[in-house]
Structures are given as structure tokens and as C-alpha cells.
Scaffold this active site. Structure first.
Site, PDB file in Angstrom:
ATOM      1  N   TRP A 356       0.966  -1.299  -0.089  1.00  0.00           N
ATOM      2  CA  TRP A 356      -0.055   0.023  -0.057  1.00  0.00           C
ATOM      3  C   TRP A 356       0.815   1.248  -0.055  1.00  0.00           C
ATOM      4  O   TRP A 356       0.427   2.248  -0.189  1.00  0.00           O
ATOM      5  CB  TRP A 356      -0.948   0.036   1.253  1.00  0.00           C
ATOM      6  CG  TRP A 356      -0.517   0.169   2.376  1.00  0.00           C
ATOM      7  CD1 TRP A 356       0.751  -0.657   3.172  1.00  0.00           C
ATOM      8  CD2 TRP A 356      -0.672   1.117   3.538  1.00  0.00           C
ATOM      9  NE1 TRP A 356       1.028  -0.126   4.425  1.00  0.00           N
ATOM     10  CE2 TRP A 356       0.137   0.928   4.687  1.00  0.00           C
ATOM     11  CE3 TRP A 356      -1.726   2.088   3.602  1.00  0.00           C
ATOM     12  CZ2 TRP A 356       0.077   1.750   5.797  1.00  0.00           C
ATOM     13  CZ3 TRP A 356      -1.580   2.901   4.613  1.00  0.00           C
ATOM     14  CH2 TRP A 356      -0.766   2.705   5.604  1.00  0.00           C
ATOM     15  N   ASP A 357       2.282   1.114   0.429  1.00  0.00           N
ATOM     16  CA  ASP A 357       3.103   2.202   0.462  1.00  0.00           C
ATOM     17  C   ASP A 357       2.950   3.196  -0.937  1.00  0.00           C
ATOM     18  O   ASP A 357       2.914   4.218  -0.979  1.00  0.00           O
ATOM     19  CB  ASP A 357       4.472   1.744   0.298  1.00  0.00           C
ATOM     20  CG  ASP A 357       4.579   0.866   1.398  1.00  0.00           C
ATOM     21  OD1 ASP A 357       4.021   0.334   1.962  1.00  0.00           O
ATOM     22  OD2 ASP A 357       5.674   0.607   2.168  1.00  0.00           O
ATOM     23  N   GLU A 496       0.359  -2.635  12.948  1.00  0.00           N
ATOM     24  CA  GLU A 496       0.340  -4.156  12.868  1.00  0.00           C
ATOM     25  C   GLU A 496       0.516  -4.705  14.114  1.00  0.00           C
ATOM     26  O   GLU A 496       0.814  -5.909  14.007  1.00  0.00           O
ATOM     27  CB  GLU A 496       1.285  -4.680  11.630  1.00  0.00           C
ATOM     28  CG  GLU A 496       0.861  -3.838  10.347  1.00  0.00           C
ATOM     29  CD  GLU A 496       1.996  -4.116   9.350  1.00  0.00           C
ATOM     30  OE1 GLU A 496       1.461  -4.366   8.132  1.00  0.00           O
ATOM     31  OE2 GLU A 496       3.428  -4.075   9.706  1.00  0.00           O
ATOM     32  N   LYS A 596       2.588   0.034  16.690  1.00  0.00           N
ATOM     33  CA  LYS A 596       3.855  -0.152  15.811  1.00  0.00           C
ATOM     34  C   LYS A 596       3.969   1.225  14.794  1.00  0.00           C
ATOM     35  O   LYS A 596       5.133   1.859  14.605  1.00  0.00           O
ATOM     36  CB  LYS A 596       3.703  -1.363  14.722  1.00  0.00           C
ATOM     37  CG  LYS A 596       4.849  -1.397  13.692  1.00  0.00           C
ATOM     38  CD  LYS A 596       4.850  -2.625  12.845  1.00  0.00           C
ATOM     39  CE  LYS A 596       5.959  -2.608  12.009  1.00  0.00           C
ATOM     40  NZ  LYS A 596       5.622  -3.478  10.704  1.00  0.00           N
ATOM     41  N   GLN A 597       2.858   1.814  14.372  1.00  0.00           N
ATOM     42  CA  GLN A 597       2.931   3.025  13.627  1.00  0.00           C
ATOM     43  C   GLN A 597       1.634   3.755  13.929  1.00  0.00           C
ATOM     44  O   GLN A 597       0.650   3.427  14.451  1.00  0.00           O
ATOM     45  CB  GLN A 597       3.242   2.482  12.167  1.00  0.00           C
ATOM     46  CG  GLN A 597       2.050   1.807  11.682  1.00  0.00           C
ATOM     47  CD  GLN A 597       2.643   1.011  10.464  1.00  0.00           C
ATOM     48  OE1 GLN A 597       3.197  -0.136  10.488  1.00  0.00           O
ATOM     49  NE2 GLN A 597       2.175   1.270   9.195  1.00  0.00           N
TER      50      GLN A 597
END
Length: 774
Positions: A356-357, A496, A596-597
Site C-alpha cells: 500500500w506504500d 500491525e 507499531k505505527q
């Protein structure tokens, strides 16, 4: 970043050779000293590429710790049963066996008297100069340069010069095509034919082990007339051996011109003769003329893409130039069946797969500098709809479920299992392909972003419609009825570390937006209301969207607020290393408030018109301390949201941290390839964060929020067929447009045609023609 003249640090700005000086003020990247711990980091950072061909910046001489790499976009292969499809690491063209007076040249032996490597972003040329004293006490200067052509898709050139300083010396160099190269031990290519034509042109022909794709590599090595030349073909190496005896001060030179071609979709027996003709032509033109041709192509590209910043910190401009250099190098503009891998064309990381980046972090740069490239990247998804539909059907759903990791076929490429847990001996299933379905809505978001920026109705009537409707159908079938409302269960959001949860805010809001886009495009195209429209209306009316608490904080999912917190200080200090997983299992992390993010913060970035600044600030304050930033995607997004909230210092700190993901001094941060999304995020932070560009209801908004360290920011920007150029200072915004365009500056509508300057300061305007915006 330290000044190399001071003797410390690895990375610094600077100026490179004449071709680079002529194209100032672009910066360069310098490796100021030789350090084996940094072999693979610099092989990545200084890699060369043109979107089709990528070559890692390994040294010519061999070192056991360096990983060579050359990649052709779209050329994937599965080495065998149980293996994962990966981007093929091609036979090596860089390596050279260099022998000086019988001693093998290596910087691990002898004495380094001088060392410098420098990558010129303007020309794309990498230069190295070494002054070295052998164990026998004789001094040599070894100078080399190389580049991948921006004008000729398959062309790679390298030049070597060796000068003897302390008496006569015999130089021997062997180089050519080395097909012993593998993907970390996995061989993908069968050797078909090795030839030497006209006692000059070396060519190797290879085919993937499944007989699906062909690769042809050729090279010509022109050496000093006094050199003796012979050839050998043994053990998958086709080499030219050159030998010359030098007098004091005399120089041995070798100019290597190489051509790489690949046929990813089918074998092509005619490709070898075409490649040989191309190689002959390039070798006749010569290194200098080919470099000039390539530099001119890059100069044109930079003029339409470069972001310029006047900053107290020179590293800021270097980071922007570095990011754009790699964005150019990694993007396969020649092939719509290829997309941008998570490591670009710079390494084997993530097997060369697409995530998806691409749509979220990389496509916006292309959309606003070269919209046709953005269109092509979306067509890659459209061309792979069949595979996405098959994956949805296998899960019992309708529509299109795109693979979490994609290659060329459109099938799911995510490995089924992660590495073996050395404590338990068990393999853990990779959950992303099973539940991280927000990718579907991310692609729809990218389609809408493209249409708003281009007004490309033809695309929306065909590719755009198919992408929006098939992704919407997935969500219509994915939702489940819970007491009269629709919910999305068993999903993974961008965070994630929190798996298999219900009603993830990011996923639900983006799914809602996805379905709304499909419905609106349906109506805009004049399609009569039908069963699909009715389904969309019902979904939009009944889908549960997590709502903020009284303090403005939106729950990440149904259970996140009920989980305990722990002190994350030391894990945040080592962000990117996933060190928390050394102390806790993934199952334990899943049951704590550990991100995580960016997740909810990512939602605020993606749909800024849905949330006011107070809500954005409240969620930034709540979630950021709970975020380790173990993903390279995270800090830049926090920075953009902080900038939109007016927190300029905080935004700048996040932006700088994002720049250091690759450019920081950590020795192994990029060993297996560039963090492609992080390069896109550097551009996003400058343009969407500090310039404050956003799109709301199809309208272009500019709300500048320059950090105190920046005095001026300037960049080109494409919008609805117009070429804009914006210059922002703390006091004023100047907009130049090649046609009439409407935009909103600090929420005030203005029309621009030609050039206009707007005052952003409460001080008295200094320009009689300027328009006060405050």
C-alpha cells in the site's frame, strides 16, 4: 551530518565533479571514509537507477560482507516449491578482480591514504577516488565513476583508472558478466548462451527456471591500447582479462559499457540481437557523451520536480534531493505491469514486492509532478483486478481484495508463514494477507485523489469505475450485521501490532469513503440507480464508525482503550528495530496499548476534512506516546498532522526523524534496500505538511506552516492540467500558474493566472501588488 573534513561522520552534503557543478545547486551525498560496517548501507543509498534498471553501489573489488545487486523492474521468479516470488537479482556487472603487482587490491589490506565516494544527484554519477599503499609499499590511485542512463533504459556505464606512483607496476583487471549472483542463495536463472562478438562484445543470455522470462546482458570493455586482452567463460562467469605494465605516473584505464534487457512476460529469442545492436551503438558513443545525454534527461526531470528549501540546516535540502533522486530511480515509467516495490530497485528487501506504500506514500509525488505516471501506477492495479477478484472469492467475498504483497501476476505474494521462532520452534502465520484489508480502500482513496487532481474523466469512466466499484463490492460483502448496524470484524489496521480486532477506526472510515466514492462516481457517470446503488446507500447509512470520546480521542478499535499501558521509553529510543518483540510475544503486544505505527493519526492524515484541528490534536497527544514508530511510515505522518495543527517545531522534529530513516548514521538501517515510502514521505512532509497543501471537496487548499528553521520553500505542483510553482516564506506566498486556477489560501478563495503574491503576515505588506491573507 558531520563534515568529512572534520574526520567524523559518514554522510554529508557537498559538490561533485564538473558535470554536477554545472547543475548546481543540487546537493550530493558523500561517503567520507571507508568502513566495512557501512558497505551495504552505502550500496543502497548510492544506488543508481532509471525506473527500469537498478544497480546497487557496491565496490568494484570484492568484500565478503557486501551484497551486490542489479534488478530489472517487473522481472520476478519463484525459485521453487515453498519459496516466495521475488525480484530477480541479476548477474553482476560491477565486480572487478583487480591485481596490482601481484597483490589483490582490497581496502581491508595495505594502507588507505585518501578515500572519498560522492553521488551527484543532478547527473546520477557516482565517483570514487582512493589513494592506496600496498603491503609492498607502492602507492596507487584508483578512481572510478559509474551511472545508469536516464536516457537509455538498459544502459549502465562504468569507468576505472589506475595510476602507479612509485615505479613500474603490472595491473591486471578481470571483469565482465558474473552469473554466480543469487538472491541470498536462491538461483533464478539458467544459462543459455555465452558469446564474445568481434573480440570485444561479451553477451550472456539467461532464462528463468520456469521458462517464463528471458534476460540478456552484454558489455564491452575498452582499455588502454597498450593493454593485453583475453577472454574466459567458466563457472557462470564470462570475463575479459586485461593486463598492462605501467611506468611511474602512467595510468591504466578501462571503460565498461553494459546493456541489460529483459522480457518479463514471455521468452524472446529475438531480444539478444536487439540488445547487441544497442550495446554496439552505446560503446561507439562513449562514456562522456552518454553521461552528458543522461545528465540532460535528468536536468529536464529535476526542473519539473525539485523542491528547494532555504534552511538553517543544510541537511534539509540534501534530504529532499536524496528523496527525489530515488523516487526517479525506483519508478518504472516504461511498464504499466510494474509498480514501485517497497525497496525500489535497490535491494532484495521484501522480495521486491509492492505494498500500500505505493498508493499512499509514493503516488502523490508523481500525481503532482507527472500525473501520467500516477495514472500508470493505478493502471497496474486495474490490470491486476482479476487476481484481486480471485482472492476475494477465496475468502467468500465479492468484489476485489488486492494482495497485501503484489508482484507482476496480481496474485497474493505474502509468505504464508513468518520466520521460525527460535524459542518455540513454531512458525507463525503472517496475518497481513489474511486481515489487513485496508489496502482495498487505500487504492480507492488513490483513485479519488487522482481524479480530483487531474479531472481525467476518461480514466474514471473505465479504470477508475472498475477499481471503485469492485473495491466497494468487497466492503459491501465484508461487513456483517450486528443488531441492525454494519460492522467490520477481524481486521488489522495500519498498526500491525494490534491484530484481529473489530471496528478498526482507520479501516471503517476508509471503507465508508470507498463505498461513497463508488456511489458518487456511479451517479456522475449517469448510471441509473440500481441494486448496487441501493446497497451502497444502505452500507453508508448503517456502517458503524467509531466516534470520539468526550476528550476528542477516537477509539482505534473496540477494545483498545480497555488494554493496559506500559512504559515504552526504551523501545521508542530504538524505533525501527522492533525491540519490543524481544521482550514480549506478538500475542502479548496485541493485548497492550502499543502501536507499531500511526493508525488513528493515519486516518486524520488520509481524511483531513472529516476532523477539525482540535480532534486531530487530541488524537495526536493520546496516540503518539503509545507509538513506538517501528515502521518507516509512521513519523512522517505524525509530522504532517502536527503541521496541520500548527505545531511547527514538533512537525519539523518528526520530519527530520523521517529523513534520518535512511540518511542517519546507523550502519545497517538500509542494508537490504531503500525505504521507498520514507522517500515519498520526505516530499509529503514538505509539501503537504509545511506548505500545507490539501484537497477538500475537490478544492486545492494551501495553509502554510513553515518551520522556524526554514526561510523559504519553493516547488512545482500540477493541478487540474495547470502547472503551478509556489514560493513560500513566513511572510508571503507567491503562486505562478500557466493558466487560470482557483485555490484557497488559509481558507480564502483566490484566482490566479500568471503570478500573484499573497501576504501571510500581520505586518504591513511590502509588496504593492500583494493580497493580505490575514
Amino acid at each position: 551530518m558531520a563534515d568529512p573534513a572534520a574526520g567524523g561522520g559518514h554522510l554529508s552534503g557537498g559538490r561533485n565533479r564538473e558535470v554536477c557543478r554545472a547543475m548546481n545547486p543540487l546537493t550530493t551525498l558523500v561517503e567520507a571514509r571507508f568502513d566495512p560496517h557501512y558497505h551495504n548501507k552505502y550500496a543502497t543509498l548510492m544506488a543508481a537507477g532509471n525506473g527500469a534498471l537498478g544497480v546497487r553501489a557496491t565496490h568494484e573489488e570484492a568484500y565478503a560482507t557486501q551484497t551486490r545487486g542489479m534488478f530489472f523492474a517487473g522481472l520476478y521468479h519463484r525459485a521453487g516449491e515453498g519459496e516466495t516470488t521475488e525480484l530477480v537479482n541479476l548477474p553482476d556487472l560491477v565486480g572487478m578482480d583487480i591485481e596490482l603487482n601481484g597483490e589483490i587490491f582490497s581496502l581491508l589490506g595495505g594502507e588507505i591514504l585518501r578515500y572519498r565516494r560522492e553521488l551527484c544527484f543532478a547527473s546520477g554519477e557516482l565517483a570514487r577516488i582512493v589513494e592506496w599503499r600496498s603491503a609492498q609499499g607502492q602507492r596507487f590511485t584508483i578512481a572510478s565513476t559509474r551511472f545508469v542512463s536516464a536516457a537509455r533504459r538498459g544502459l549502465f556505464c562504468l569507468r576505472l583508472a589506475i595510476t602507479a606512483h612509485d615505479g613500474a607496476a603490472t595491473v591486471r583487471v578481470a571483469t565482465g558478466i558474473d552469473a554466480t549472483q543469487t538472491n541470498s542463495g536462491r538461483q533464478h536463472l539458467a544459462e543459455r548462451e555465452l558469446r564474445v562478438f568481434d573480440n570485444c562484445y561479451l553477451q550472456g543470455r539467461y532464462r528463468t527456471l520456469d521458462n517464463a522470462s528471458d534476460v540478456t546482458l552484454g558489455c564491452a570493455c575498452r582499455v588502454s591500447p597498450q593493454a593485453q586482452v583475453s577472454f574466459s567463460a567458466k563457472n557462470r562467469r564470462l570475463l575479459q582479462h586485461s593486463q598492462q605494465t605501467l611506468a611511474t605516473g602512467e595510468c591504466f584505464t578501462l571503460e565498461k559499457c553494459a546493456w541489460v534487457s529483459a522480457s518479463p512476460d514471455a521468452p524472446d529469442d529475438g531480444a539478444a540481437s536487439v540488445a547487441l545492436r544497442a550495446l554496439r551503438e552505446c560503446a561507439t558513443v562513449g562514456y562522456d557523451a552518454l553521461l552528458a545525454e543522461s545528465s540532460e534527461a535528468r536536468r529536464v526531470w529535476w526542473r519539473h520536480a525539485r523542491v528547494e528549501v532555504d534552511s538553517e540546516n543544510e541537511a534539509d535540502q540534501q534530504a529532499l534531493d536524496f528523496a527525489l533522486y530515488h523516487l526517479h530511480a525506483m519508478t518504472p515509467r516504461h511498464d504499466e505491469r510494474s509498480s514501485i516495490a517497497a525497496k525500489g530497485l535497490t535491494g532484495e528487501g521484501y522480495k521486491g514486492h509492492v505494498f500500500w506504500d505505493t498508493e499512499v506514500f509514493l503516488l502523490p509525488f508523481h500525481l503532482h509532478t507527472a500525473p501520467s505516471v500516477a495514472r500508470q501506477l493505478l493502471r497496474y492495479r486495474w490490470l491486476n483486478l482479476t487476481g484481486a477478484k480471485r482472492k476475494a472469492a477465496r475468502g467468500g467475498w465479492q468484489g476485489a481484495l488486492f494482495p497485501w504483497e503484489s508482484a507482476r501476476s496480481g496474485e497474493e505474494e505474502t509468505p504464508e508463514f513468518a520466520a521460525i521462532n527460535i524459542r518455540t520452534g513454531q512458525r507463525q502465520k503472517v496475518a497481513s494477507a489474511l486481515a489487513e484489508h485496508h489496502l482495498v480502500a487505500d487504492i480507492a482513496w488513490a483513485v479519488a485523489t487522482y481524479w480530483q487532481a487531474t479531472g481525467d474523466d476518461a480514466f474514471m469512466a473505465k479504470e477508475g469505475r472498475a477499481l471503485l466499484e469492485d473495491t466497494a463490492r468487497f466492503w459491501l460483502s465484508r461487513a456483517q450485521d450486528v443488531n441492525g448496524r454494519l460492522e467490520l470484524h477481524d481486521v488489522i489496521g495500519p498498526d500491525e501490532y494490534t491484530e484481529h480486532i473489530n471496528n478498526n477506526a482507520y479501516t471503517s472510515y476508509l471503507a465508508h469513503y470507498n463505498v461513497a466514492l463508488a456511489r458518487e462516481n456511479h451517479r456522475r457517470l449517469g448510471v441509473p440507480d440500481d441494486a448496487f446503488t441501493a446497497q451502497c446507500e444502505d452500507f453508508l447509512a448503517r456502517l458503524y464508525l467509531p466516534v470520539a470520546r468526550a476528550d476528542g480521542v477516537i477509539p482505534q478499535d473496540d477494545t483498545f482503550f480497555s488494554k493496559p499501558t506500559i512504559d515504552l521509553t526504551r523501545y521508542r529510543a530504538s524505533a525501527g528495530s522492533q525491540s519490543v518483540l524481544l521482550d514480549y510475544s506478538r500475542a502479548e503486544v496485541n493485548e497492550m496499548q502499543i502501536l507499531k505505527q500511526a493508525d488513528v493519526v493515519m486516518l486524520l492524515y488520509m481524511l483531513p476534512w472529516r476532523f477539525d484541528n482540535a480532534t486531530a490534536a487530541a488524537n495526536l497527544d493520546y496516540y503518539e506516546p503509545r507509538t513506538i514508530h517501528d515502521s518507516s511510515l509512521s513519523k512522517a505522518i505524525h509530522g504532517i498532522v502536527a503541521a496541520r495543527c500548527g505545531r511547527r517545531d514538533e512537525a519539523y522534529r518528526f520530519w527530520r526523524a523521517g529523513c534520518d530513516i535512511d540518511l542517519g548514521d546507523a550502519p545497517h538501517s538500509s542494508d537490504d534496500g531503500i525505504h521507498a515510502a520514507a522517500t515519498g514521505a520526505i516530499w509529503l512532509g514538505a509539501v503537504q505538511g509545511f506548505a500545507g497543501i490539501s484537497v477538500k471537496a475537490g478544492e486545492l487548499h494551501v495553509t502554510p506552516s513553515l518551520p522556524q528553521q526554514w526561510r523559504r520553500l519553493a516547488f512545482p505542483f500540477c493541478w487540474q492540467g495547470r502547472q503551478l510553482h509556489l514560493v513560500i516564506t513566513h511572510d508571503a506566498l507567491t503562486v505562478r500558474s500557466d493558466g487560470a486556477v482557483r485555490l484557497f489560501i488559509n481558507d480564502t478563495a483566490v484566482d490566479v493566472e500568471g503570478e500573484r503574491t499573497f501576504c501571510l503576515s500581520a505586518d504591513v505588506c511590502k509588496e504593492a501588488t500583494c493580497n493580505r491573507m490575514q
